[in-house]
Design a protein around this motif. Structure first.
Motif, PDB file in Angstrom:
ATOM      1  N   CYS A 138      -9.562 -10.699 -19.430  1.00 50.70           N
ATOM      2  CA  CYS A 138      -9.157  -9.976 -20.634  1.00 50.70           C
ATOM      3  C   CYS A 138      -9.877  -8.425 -20.795  1.00 50.70           C
ATOM      4  O   CYS A 138     -11.202  -8.801 -20.928  1.00 50.70           O
ATOM      5  CB  CYS A 138      -9.235 -11.056 -21.841  1.00 50.70           C
ATOM      6  N   ALA A 139      -9.235  -7.444 -20.981  1.00 51.00           N
ATOM      7  CA  ALA A 139      -9.968  -6.330 -20.918  1.00 51.00           C
ATOM      8  C   ALA A 139      -9.001  -5.359 -22.168  1.00 51.00           C
ATOM      9  O   ALA A 139      -7.865  -5.479 -22.527  1.00 51.00           O
ATOM     10  CB  ALA A 139     -10.196  -5.543 -19.617  1.00 51.00           C
ATOM     11  N   LEU A 140     -10.032  -4.398 -22.839  1.00 48.76           N
ATOM     12  CA  LEU A 140      -9.111  -3.656 -23.869  1.00 48.76           C
ATOM     13  C   LEU A 140      -8.574  -2.462 -23.379  1.00 48.76           C
ATOM     14  O   LEU A 140      -9.056  -1.803 -22.198  1.00 48.76           O
ATOM     15  CB  LEU A 140     -10.626  -3.076 -24.749  1.00 48.76           C
ATOM     16  N   SER A 144     -12.672  -0.018 -19.052  1.00 47.30           N
ATOM     17  CA  SER A 144     -12.553  -0.118 -17.415  1.00 47.30           C
ATOM     18  C   SER A 144     -12.761  -1.519 -17.232  1.00 47.30           C
ATOM     19  O   SER A 144     -13.261  -2.616 -18.006  1.00 47.30           O
ATOM     20  CB  SER A 144     -13.404   0.500 -16.566  1.00 47.30           C
ATOM     21  N   VAL A 145     -12.394  -2.054 -16.164  1.00 45.07           N
ATOM     22  CA  VAL A 145     -12.560  -3.256 -15.544  1.00 45.07           C
ATOM     23  C   VAL A 145     -12.900  -3.621 -14.059  1.00 45.07           C
ATOM     24  O   VAL A 145     -12.448  -3.019 -13.347  1.00 45.07           O
ATOM     25  CB  VAL A 145     -11.174  -4.441 -15.847  1.00 45.07           C
ATOM     26  N   ASN A 194     -21.832  -5.350   5.147  1.00 46.45           N
ATOM     27  CA  ASN A 194     -21.399  -6.486   5.898  1.00 46.45           C
ATOM     28  C   ASN A 194     -20.236  -6.894   5.641  1.00 46.45           C
ATOM     29  O   ASN A 194     -19.710  -7.749   6.086  1.00 46.45           O
ATOM     30  CB  ASN A 194     -22.405  -7.599   5.823  1.00 46.45           C
ATOM     31  N   GLN A 195     -19.506  -6.316   4.503  1.00 46.39           N
ATOM     32  CA  GLN A 195     -18.220  -6.584   3.964  1.00 46.39           C
ATOM     33  C   GLN A 195     -18.117  -7.975   3.669  1.00 46.39           C
ATOM     34  O   GLN A 195     -17.134  -8.547   3.874  1.00 46.39           O
ATOM     35  CB  GLN A 195     -17.146  -6.219   5.036  1.00 46.39           C
ATOM     36  N   LEU A 196     -19.143  -8.437   3.010  1.00 48.08           N
ATOM     37  CA  LEU A 196     -19.077  -9.814   2.392  1.00 48.08           C
ATOM     38  C   LEU A 196     -18.487 -10.092   1.302  1.00 48.08           C
ATOM     39  O   LEU A 196     -17.813 -11.201   0.704  1.00 48.08           O
ATOM     40  CB  LEU A 196     -20.330 -10.439   2.337  1.00 48.08           C
ATOM     41  N   TYR A 197     -18.422  -8.780   0.411  1.00 49.97           N
ATOM     42  CA  TYR A 197     -17.844  -9.127  -0.742  1.00 49.97           C
ATOM     43  C   TYR A 197     -16.975  -7.708  -0.941  1.00 49.97           C
ATOM     44  O   TYR A 197     -17.457  -6.565  -0.333  1.00 49.97           O
ATOM     45  CB  TYR A 197     -18.612  -9.124  -2.048  1.00 49.97           C
ATOM     46  N   HIS A 198     -16.000  -7.529  -2.073  1.00 49.79           N
ATOM     47  CA  HIS A 198     -15.268  -6.331  -2.292  1.00 49.79           C
ATOM     48  C   HIS A 198     -14.955  -6.314  -3.744  1.00 49.79           C
ATOM     49  O   HIS A 198     -14.661  -7.397  -4.425  1.00 49.79           O
ATOM     50  CB  HIS A 198     -14.158  -6.461  -1.509  1.00 49.79           C
ATOM     51  N   THR A 199     -15.073  -5.035  -4.399  1.00 48.29           N
ATOM     52  CA  THR A 199     -14.910  -5.022  -5.766  1.00 48.29           C
ATOM     53  C   THR A 199     -14.087  -3.705  -6.178  1.00 48.29           C
ATOM     54  O   THR A 199     -13.984  -2.752  -5.414  1.00 48.29           O
ATOM     55  CB  THR A 199     -16.408  -4.685  -6.710  1.00 48.29           C
ATOM     56  N   VAL A 200     -13.251  -3.850  -7.195  1.00 44.71           N
ATOM     57  CA  VAL A 200     -12.365  -2.875  -7.557  1.00 44.71           C
ATOM     58  C   VAL A 200     -12.388  -2.574  -9.003  1.00 44.71           C
ATOM     59  O   VAL A 200     -12.624  -3.440  -9.566  1.00 44.71           O
ATOM     60  CB  VAL A 200     -10.671  -3.093  -7.231  1.00 44.71           C
ATOM     61  N   THR A 201     -12.795  -1.353  -9.345  1.00 44.85           N
ATOM     62  CA  THR A 201     -12.748  -0.794 -10.711  1.00 44.85           C
ATOM     63  C   THR A 201     -11.744  -0.032 -11.208  1.00 44.85           C
ATOM     64  O   THR A 201     -11.269   1.076 -10.550  1.00 44.85           O
ATOM     65  CB  THR A 201     -14.084   0.306 -10.670  1.00 44.85           C
ATOM     66  N   ILE A 202     -10.900  -0.354 -12.279  1.00 46.79           N
ATOM     67  CA  ILE A 202      -9.920   0.111 -12.848  1.00 46.79           C
ATOM     68  C   ILE A 202     -10.203   0.750 -13.792  1.00 46.79           C
ATOM     69  O   ILE A 202     -10.525   0.233 -15.002  1.00 46.79           O
ATOM     70  CB  ILE A 202      -8.554  -0.759 -13.053  1.00 46.79           C
ATOM     71  N   THR A 203     -10.166   2.122 -14.332  1.00 51.55           N
ATOM     72  CA  THR A 203     -10.416   2.793 -15.599  1.00 51.55           C
ATOM     73  C   THR A 203      -9.277   3.056 -16.343  1.00 51.55           C
ATOM     74  O   THR A 203      -7.927   3.134 -15.909  1.00 51.55           O
ATOM     75  CB  THR A 203     -11.269   3.984 -15.138  1.00 51.55           C
ATOM     76  N   ASP A 204      -9.310   3.468 -17.768  1.00 52.33           N
ATOM     77  CA  ASP A 204      -8.423   3.853 -18.537  1.00 52.33           C
ATOM     78  C   ASP A 204      -7.417   2.936 -18.662  1.00 52.33           C
ATOM     79  O   ASP A 204      -6.279   3.186 -18.375  1.00 52.33           O
ATOM     80  CB  ASP A 204      -7.750   5.149 -18.313  1.00 52.33           C
ATOM     81  N   LEU A 205      -7.677   1.786 -18.627  1.00 52.32           N
ATOM     82  CA  LEU A 205      -6.589   0.461 -18.875  1.00 52.32           C
ATOM     83  C   LEU A 205      -5.319   0.823 -19.745  1.00 52.32           C
ATOM     84  O   LEU A 205      -5.521   1.127 -20.957  1.00 52.32           O
ATOM     85  CB  LEU A 205      -7.423  -0.678 -19.046  1.00 52.32           C
TER      86      LEU A 205
END
Length: 520
Positions: A138-140, A144-145, A194-205
């Motif tokens: 849950c995000a405001l 950003s999340v 090593n591409q063991l994890y991946h993160t996406v950041t979405i701004t201005d929800l």
């Protein structure tokens, strides 16, 4: 035991050994030796496909035989006598990272059908996985999340592409968020070397960002593409204040969200200023004077994202604008219905009461609607008690009565006459004050003259008995004149018919020594 029965048992044992599993005869399942297709990918990976394929309660068993070199005979060797089980899968294709130039491996497979209880298999689809840090978040709105995942694939394969998506278009496939028009310029990716994890950041929800986000990666194997079917469910919420009454006439404010935020610390504002020592979702208002004002709430770390404001203990008031202190006929007057929370009211209505306050309900006249009410060319007929009503989320509110007194033109004329008479009077008072000050200053200067002292260097006092002096001839006799004027001395004789005048004036005696020595 008959030879035929003995042969059947021997064949069954051989089949089971080839399969690498001991299958109870009463299980009801059947085993079939499959046909193996082996494909080498890159330097180490063997892609194995078993046929025939199966569906339902079935699985594949995989076995490996190793080539053992004969060190005594350089050109000869032999295969391992008993195949070794390397695991099972529920899919017909697996990837094995074990190929090398020095050791040659041979693989085989068996297909098991009509299985009552499937075993846990680590090959096939178990070699591919995406694990998300959360099922939902849950995000405001406006914040950003970060969405995070860890993924795996068979060893030896190389990831050539990875991305997040929400849309899986028919005939096209998943669309990278970075290429989605809805997210242009609001998406950033982060991953380790090593591409063991991946993160996406979405701004201005935004509200329409509430979607299920999935991760997909592609390897150098044409069939090595994987997408997890679960994903992360994102909910986007704003903040809203709920208001309720408490016992004793107070108010209870609750800062609400449409989804559950993670460990939020709340911040309350009254009239745009933080309320100290209040960090919970609930705020109590008890004093109508101290707690009056406009309230909003926010979450720590996102102070710029606030809820819509609500009013606490705030009434309406009527303000008179565009008029002098005393209203005179002919002026234009605007009445404004306002409060500290006026921007949150609606449906304004104006009323006038021509009678006393105690008789308000007897002579109330509805005037119009709108936050402002203007009266042009006002006259004495517009005098009365005015008030307004308005609506907000707490219901309808009424302002206090505001008195409007309008004077006719004769009052204006008298005011002008009074002003004309007042100006000369002020000028005369000012002149009199100046003359008195000047007279007082002259009197103070006259009082500064000192009485001569005996032995003074400049004057010698008169002898009161003889009215004479050693230094001056003084007048010895003065006669009263009936005339109010004074007679003039004769310059030649220095005499007068009315006065005995001084005849000789001698210079003062010369003093010896400097004036400073006399004081020593």
């Amino acid at each position: 035991m008959s030879p035929q029965r003995s042969a059947n048992i021997t064949a069954a044992v051989i089949l089971i050994l080839l399969a690498g599993h001991l299958i109870p005869a009463s299980s009801g399942q059947t085993a079939q030796q499959g046909t193996m297709d082996q494909q080498v990918l890159g330097y180490r990976v063997s892609k194995l496909t078993c046929s025939p394929t199966c569906s339902g309660n079935c699985y594949y068993s995989w076995l490996k035989q190793r080539w053992i070199s004969d060190y005594w005979h350089t050109d000869e060797g032999y295969w391992q006598h008993t195949p070794t089980s390397i695991g099972c899968s529920t899919t017909a294709t697996v990837w094995i990272d074990s190929t090398s130039s020095s050791i040659q491996d041979k693989y085989s497979c068996n297909v098991y059908t009509h299985v009552y209880s499937l075993p846990y298999c680590e090959l096939g689809e178990q070699q591919w996985d995406v694990m998300y840090n959360l099922d939902s978040v849950c995000a405001l709105e406006g914040s950003s999340v970060d969405l995070f995942c860890i993924y795996k694939h068979p060893g030896g394969l190389t990831v050539t592409a990875s991305f997040w998506f929400i849309n899986d278009q028919p005939g096209v496939g998943p669309v990278d968020l970075r290429d989605d028009d809805q997210y242009k310029g609001r998406v950033q990716y982060y991953q380790n070397q090593n591409q063991l994890y991946h993160t996406v950041t979405i701004t201005d929800l935004r509200a329409n960002d509430a979607q299920t986000y999935k991760f997909r990666f592609i390897t150098d194997d044409p069939d090595g593409k994987y997408t997890d079917s679960s994903g992360i469910r994102l909910s986007v919420t704003g903040l809203k204040i709920e208001v309720s009454d408490t016992q004793g006439g107070g108010k209870k404010l609750i800062c609400r969200s449409t989804c559950t935020l993670t460990n939020p610390t709340y911040i309350w504002y009254r009239n745009e200023q933080p309320v100290s020592e209040q960090n919970r979702a609930v705020l109590y208002l008890r004093d109508r004077t101290v707690d009056a004002g406009s309230y909003s709430c926010a979450v720590k770390g996102h102070e710029e994202i606030r809820s819509a404001a609500v009013c606490g203990f705030e009434g309406l008031q009527v303000k008179v604008e565009g008029a002098t202190a005393a209203l005179v006929e002919g002026q234009t007057v605007t009445l404004t219905c306002s409060s500290m929370c006026s921007q949150f009211y609606s449906n304004y209505t104006w009323y006038r009461n021509r009678q006393a306050v105690s008789e308000q309900n007897r002579s109330v006249e509805a005037l119009g609607t709108g936050q402002n009410y203007s009266i042009t060319n006002i006259s004495s007929q517009h005098s009365g008690l005015y008030y307004c009503t308005a609506l907000n989320q707490l219901g309808q509110h009424s302002s206090a009565l505001a008195r409007l007194d309008v004077f006719s033109d004769w009052w204006k004329q008298y005011a002008v006459w009074a002003a004309v008479g007042l100006v000369p009077a002020l000028a005369l008072s000012l002149l009199t004050a100046v003359l008195c000050v000047q007279r007082k200053r002259r009197a103070e200067r006259g009082a500064d003259v000192q009485t001569p002292k005996p032995g003074d260097d400049t004057y010698t006092a008169l002898n009161l008995a003889t009215t004479s002096s050693s230094e001056y001839d003084t007048l010895t006799h003065a006669t009263h004149s009936a005339n109010d004027t004074y007679s003039t001395l004769n310059p030649a004789t220095r005499t007068s018919s009315e006065y005995d005048t001084l005849m000789v004036v001698g210079p003062p005696p010369v003093q010896s020594g400097a004036p400073d020595e006399e004081n020593n």
